[in-house]
Design a protein around this motif. Structure first.
Motif, PDB file in Angstrom:
ATOM      1  N   MET A   1      33.231  85.315 -39.934  1.00 32.55           N
ATOM      2  CA  MET A   1      32.003  85.908 -39.491  1.00 32.55           C
ATOM      3  C   MET A   1      30.856  84.896 -39.469  1.00 32.55           C
ATOM      4  O   MET A   1      30.074  84.865 -38.529  1.00 32.55           O
ATOM      5  N   ILE A   2      30.762  84.051 -40.499  1.00 33.96           N
ATOM      6  CA  ILE A   2      29.702  83.052 -40.575  1.00 33.96           C
ATOM      7  C   ILE A   2      29.845  82.049 -39.439  1.00 33.96           C
ATOM      8  O   ILE A   2      28.873  81.716 -38.759  1.00 33.96           O
ATOM      9  N   ALA A   3      31.060  81.597 -39.218  1.00 29.69           N
ATOM     10  CA  ALA A   3      31.303  80.626 -38.148  1.00 29.69           C
ATOM     11  C   ALA A   3      30.947  81.223 -36.789  1.00 29.69           C
ATOM     12  O   ALA A   3      30.350  80.541 -35.943  1.00 29.69           O
ATOM     13  N   GLU A   4      31.273  82.501 -36.590  1.00 33.54           N
ATOM     14  CA  GLU A   4      30.935  83.163 -35.329  1.00 33.54           C
ATOM     15  C   GLU A   4      29.429  83.269 -35.145  1.00 33.54           C
ATOM     16  O   GLU A   4      28.910  83.059 -34.048  1.00 33.54           O
ATOM     17  N   ALA A   5      28.720  83.584 -36.223  1.00 38.04           N
ATOM     18  CA  ALA A   5      27.265  83.697 -36.152  1.00 38.04           C
ATOM     19  C   ALA A   5      26.643  82.343 -35.829  1.00 38.04           C
ATOM     20  O   ALA A   5      25.707  82.255 -35.017  1.00 38.04           O
TER      21      ALA A   5
END
Length: 137
Positions: A1-5
């Motif tokens: 999720m962090i990488a996608e954000a």
């Protein structure tokens, strides 16, 4: 999720460089076009708030706007007149779509984050059958 954000934010900064701090006039104009489109077609889009803040910052800090900002600071505001007319006519922010735009823009004007434009003032004067000076004096 962090990488996608992180990737999404990088893509957004690439698509709208003003959000990333660009001081380019071309990027400023592109951001204006985008916010106009969003206000007209998707006035609940959260990007409007981010763009508004960046555009306001650009307009406050860019040397090209110093004379305009100085003149604007000396003009009285007509927001109080607009508030009173809305109250008198029992209007909500969404009722001013034709004269100003979507609820988000009306909210920004009523809160002092944005100013009434000449076009807004003219349209409001016609709607309420009052002189334009009501909104600038």
């Amino acid at each position: 999720m962090i990488a996608e954000a992180i990737e999404a934010s990088k893509a957004l900064m690439e698509a709208v460089p003003l959000l990333g701090g660009s001081t380019s006039t071309a990027d400023y104009r592109s951001a204006l076009e985008l916010i106009d489109y969003l206000i007209e077609h998707d006035d609940e889009n959260p990007l409007i708030e981010f763009l508004s803040a960046k555009i306001e910052s650009y307009e406050r800090l860019h040397a090209d706007f110093v004379p305009f900002n100085t003149a604007l600071e000396n003009l009285p505001r007509g927001v109080e007149a607009l508030r009173q007319l809305m109250k008198d006519y029992g209007l909500k922010q969404s009722d001013l779509r034709e004269e100003i735009g979507g609820k988000s823009l009306v909210s920004q004007i009523l809160s002092g984050k944005r100013s009434l434009t000449v076009e807004h003032i003219r349209a409001l004067a016609v709607r309420f059958n009052v002189p334009t000076s009501v909104f600038i004096g």
